[in-house]
Write a protein that holds these residues in place. Structure first.
Motif, PDB file in Angstrom:
ATOM      1  N   LEU A  50       0.840  -1.197   0.000  1.00  0.00           N
ATOM      2  CA  LEU A  50       0.000   0.000   0.000  1.00  0.00           C
ATOM      3  C   LEU A  50       0.878   1.251   0.000  1.00  0.00           C
ATOM      4  CD1 LEU A  50      -2.708  -0.979   2.636  1.00  0.00           C
ATOM      5  CD2 LEU A  50      -2.987  -0.836   0.153  1.00  0.00           C
ATOM      6  N   ALA A  51       0.507   2.208  -0.818  1.00  0.00           N
ATOM      7  CA  ALA A  51       1.285   3.448  -0.893  1.00  0.00           C
ATOM      8  C   ALA A  51       1.326   4.152   0.455  1.00  0.00           C
ATOM      9  CB  ALA A  51       0.702   4.374  -1.956  1.00  0.00           C
ATOM     10  N   SER A  52       0.239   4.068   1.196  1.00  0.00           N
ATOM     11  CA  SER A  52       0.175   4.759   2.485  1.00  0.00           C
ATOM     12  C   SER A  52       1.109   4.151   3.530  1.00  0.00           C
ATOM     13  CB  SER A  52      -1.260   4.759   3.009  1.00  0.00           C
ATOM     14  OG  SER A  52      -1.720   3.429   3.151  1.00  0.00           O
ATOM     15  N   THR A  53       1.578   2.909   3.312  1.00  0.00           N
ATOM     16  CA  THR A  53       2.465   2.265   4.282  1.00  0.00           C
ATOM     17  C   THR A  53       3.883   2.067   3.750  1.00  0.00           C
ATOM     18  OG1 THR A  53       1.867   0.029   3.546  1.00  0.00           O
ATOM     19  CG2 THR A  53       0.517   1.020   5.300  1.00  0.00           C
ATOM     20  N   ALA A  54       4.136   2.507   2.542  1.00  0.00           N
ATOM     21  CA  ALA A  54       5.447   2.285   1.927  1.00  0.00           C
ATOM     22  C   ALA A  54       6.538   3.070   2.638  1.00  0.00           C
ATOM     23  CB  ALA A  54       5.407   2.673   0.454  1.00  0.00           C
ATOM     24  N   ASP A  55       7.678   2.448   2.785  1.00  0.00           N
ATOM     25  CA  ASP A  55       8.841   3.072   3.392  1.00  0.00           C
ATOM     26  C   ASP A  55       9.433   4.062   2.390  1.00  0.00           C
ATOM     27  OD1 ASP A  55      11.285   3.761   4.470  1.00  0.00           O
ATOM     28  OD2 ASP A  55      11.922   1.692   4.848  1.00  0.00           O
ATOM     29  N   PRO A  56       9.650   5.323   2.767  1.00  0.00           N
ATOM     30  CA  PRO A  56      10.230   6.301   1.848  1.00  0.00           C
ATOM     31  C   PRO A  56      11.577   5.853   1.270  1.00  0.00           C
ATOM     32  CG  PRO A  56       9.357   7.415   3.770  1.00  0.00           C
ATOM     33  CD  PRO A  56       9.274   5.935   4.040  1.00  0.00           C
ATOM     34  N   ALA A  57      12.260   4.933   1.945  1.00  0.00           N
ATOM     35  CA  ALA A  57      13.534   4.419   1.427  1.00  0.00           C
ATOM     36  C   ALA A  57      13.326   3.605   0.145  1.00  0.00           C
ATOM     37  CB  ALA A  57      14.233   3.569   2.482  1.00  0.00           C
ATOM     38  N   GLU A  58      12.081   3.215  -0.146  1.00  0.00           N
ATOM     39  CA  GLU A  58      11.771   2.451  -1.359  1.00  0.00           C
ATOM     40  C   GLU A  58      11.603   3.350  -2.589  1.00  0.00           C
ATOM     41  OE1 GLU A  58      11.796  -0.730  -1.741  1.00  0.00           O
ATOM     42  OE2 GLU A  58      11.546  -1.578   0.247  1.00  0.00           O
ATOM     43  N   LYS A  59      11.625   4.663  -2.395  1.00  0.00           N
ATOM     44  CA  LYS A  59      11.543   5.570  -3.542  1.00  0.00           C
ATOM     45  C   LYS A  59      12.777   5.392  -4.408  1.00  0.00           C
ATOM     46  CE  LYS A  59       8.778   9.169  -1.352  1.00  0.00           C
ATOM     47  NZ  LYS A  59       8.709  10.593  -1.011  1.00  0.00           N
ATOM     48  N   LYS A  60      12.617   5.665  -5.688  1.00  0.00           N
ATOM     49  CA  LYS A  60      13.736   5.507  -6.615  1.00  0.00           C
ATOM     50  C   LYS A  60      13.561   6.457  -7.786  1.00  0.00           C
ATOM     51  CE  LYS A  60      11.435   1.561  -8.743  1.00  0.00           C
ATOM     52  NZ  LYS A  60      11.555   0.156  -9.073  1.00  0.00           N
ATOM     53  N   TYR A  61      14.568   6.498  -8.648  1.00  0.00           N
ATOM     54  CA  TYR A  61      14.478   7.302  -9.856  1.00  0.00           C
ATOM     55  C   TYR A  61      13.557   6.573 -10.824  1.00  0.00           C
ATOM     56  CZ  TYR A  61      18.291  10.005  -7.967  1.00  0.00           C
ATOM     57  OH  TYR A  61      19.061  10.792  -7.159  1.00  0.00           O
ATOM     58  N   ILE A  62      12.510   7.275 -11.285  1.00  0.00           N
ATOM     59  CA  ILE A  62      11.497   6.618 -12.115  1.00  0.00           C
ATOM     60  C   ILE A  62      11.278   7.314 -13.452  1.00  0.00           C
ATOM     61  CG2 ILE A  62      10.275   5.503 -10.219  1.00  0.00           C
ATOM     62  CD1 ILE A  62       8.385   7.848 -10.122  1.00  0.00           C
ATOM     63  N   GLY A  63      12.151   8.181 -13.835  1.00  0.00           N
ATOM     64  CA  GLY A  63      12.022   8.851 -15.128  1.00  0.00           C
ATOM     65  C   GLY A  63      12.873  10.091 -15.155  1.00  0.00           C
ATOM     66  N   ASN A  64      12.932  10.731 -16.315  1.00  0.00           N
ATOM     67  CA  ASN A  64      13.719  11.949 -16.445  1.00  0.00           C
ATOM     68  C   ASN A  64      12.967  12.936 -17.330  1.00  0.00           C
ATOM     69  OD1 ASN A  64      15.782  13.927 -17.202  1.00  0.00           O
ATOM     70  ND2 ASN A  64      17.205  12.523 -16.221  1.00  0.00           N
ATOM     71  N   GLY A  65      12.820  14.151 -16.848  1.00  0.00           N
ATOM     72  CA  GLY A  65      12.100  15.192 -17.575  1.00  0.00           C
ATOM     73  C   GLY A  65      12.960  15.975 -18.545  1.00  0.00           C
ATOM     74  N   VAL A  66      14.240  15.642 -18.662  1.00  0.00           N
ATOM     75  CA  VAL A  66      15.137  16.363 -19.565  1.00  0.00           C
ATOM     76  C   VAL A  66      15.276  15.574 -20.868  1.00  0.00           C
ATOM     77  CG1 VAL A  66      17.469  17.265 -19.880  1.00  0.00           C
ATOM     78  CG2 VAL A  66      16.395  17.358 -17.628  1.00  0.00           C
ATOM     79  N   PRO A  67      14.956  16.183 -22.014  1.00  0.00           N
ATOM     80  CA  PRO A  67      15.079  15.467 -23.288  1.00  0.00           C
ATOM     81  C   PRO A  67      16.511  14.998 -23.549  1.00  0.00           C
ATOM     82  CG  PRO A  67      13.819  17.484 -23.565  1.00  0.00           C
ATOM     83  CD  PRO A  67      14.404  17.528 -22.183  1.00  0.00           C
ATOM     84  N   THR A  68      16.629  13.823 -24.167  1.00  0.00           N
ATOM     85  CA  THR A  68      17.953  13.313 -24.541  1.00  0.00           C
ATOM     86  C   THR A  68      18.322  13.700 -25.965  1.00  0.00           C
ATOM     87  OG1 THR A  68      16.961  11.202 -25.171  1.00  0.00           O
ATOM     88  CG2 THR A  68      17.880  11.362 -22.956  1.00  0.00           C
TER      89      THR A  68
END
Length: 195
Positions: free
Chosen positions: A100-118
Motif C-alpha cells: 500500500l502506498a500509504s504504508t510504503a517506506d520512503p527508502a523504497e523511492k527511486k528514480y522513475i524517469g527523467n524530464g530532460v530530453p535526450t
C-alpha cells in the motif's frame, strides 16, 4: 553546485534550389547531451542530494525531482506505481513486492524517469521570392517523460480535494507518479464522482 554537460550537435544547411528570383534554403539540426551533478557542497554548505519541485498544496511535503551528486539532472524521484488492490487502494513497488502506498517506506523511492530530453531536432525551410520571404521552422524534443500535475490535482478523489492534505491515507496518492506519460490509471469506479 557544479554540473557537467557533455554532448554532441550536428547541423547542416544549404540552398536546395536557387534562381534569380527564387531561393529555397533548408537546414537541419540534431543534438544530444547529458548533464551530471558533479557536486552540491562547498565550504559552507554540505549536501549529497537536494529534493526539488514541490508538489504544492496545503501540508504537502513531497517533491518531484531529486538532484544527487553523480546523477543526471532532471530525474523524477518517487514510488513506482504498481496498480491498486481489490479495495481500490494504490499500490507501489518495493523490494518485497507491491505494498500500500500509504504504508510504503520512503527508502523504497527511486528514480522513475527523467524530464530532460535526450535529443533535440529541428528543421528549417526558408523560401525567398524577390522581396518576400517565408520561413517554416519545426523543432522537437525526444527521449523524456512528463509528469502530469494537472491530472494529479484534478483526478476525482474519494473525499473533497481540500481534505486530501489532512487525510493520511490519501497523502500517498500524490507521491506516486502514476500519471506519467504512457502509464494507465487503473483506479476502480467506486472512486469516481464520490466526493
Amino acid at each position: 553546485g557544479t554540473t557537467q554537460n557533455r554532448g554532441i550537435e550536428v547541423a547542416i544547411d544549404g540552398d536546395i534550389f536557387s534562381t534569380k528570383d527564387f531561393t529555397w534554403t533548408m537546414g537541419a539540426n540534431w543534438s544530444t547531451g547529458n548533464t551530471i551533478m558533479k557536486n552540491l557542497s562547498n565550504n559552507i554548505y554540505k549536501a549529497s542530494y537536494v529534493d526539488m519541485g514541490s508538489k504544492g498544496g496545503v501540508g504537502a511535503n513531497e517533491y518531484f525531482f531529486r538532484v544527487q551528486e553523480g546523477s543526471k539532472v532532471g530525474q523524477f524521484f518517487g514510488f513506482e506505481h504498481a496498480g491498486v488492490d481489490e479495495d481500490g487502494n494504490i499500490l507501489v513497488h518495493t523490494a518485497n513486492g507491491p505494498v500500500l502506498a500509504s504504508t510504503a517506506d520512503p527508502a523504497e523511492k527511486k528514480y522513475i524517469g527523467n524530464g530532460v530530453p535526450t535529443h533535440f531536432v529541428s528543421w528549417n525551410n526558408t523560401f525567398r521570392y524577390k522581396n518576400f520571404d517565408l520561413n517554416v521552422f519545426f523543432r522537437g524534443a525526444l527521449g523524456f517523460e512528463i509528469f502530469n500535475t494537472k491530472r494529479i490535482w484534478s483526478f476525482p478523489f474519494p473525499v473533497a480535494p481540500w481534505q486530501m492534505a489532512v487525510a493520511p491515507s490519501l497523502r500517498a496518492i500524490s507521491t506516486n507518479l502514476f500519471a506519467m506519460a504512457g502509464r494507465a490509471m487503473d483506479v476502480p469506479s467506486k472512486y469516481l464522482f464520490s466526493y
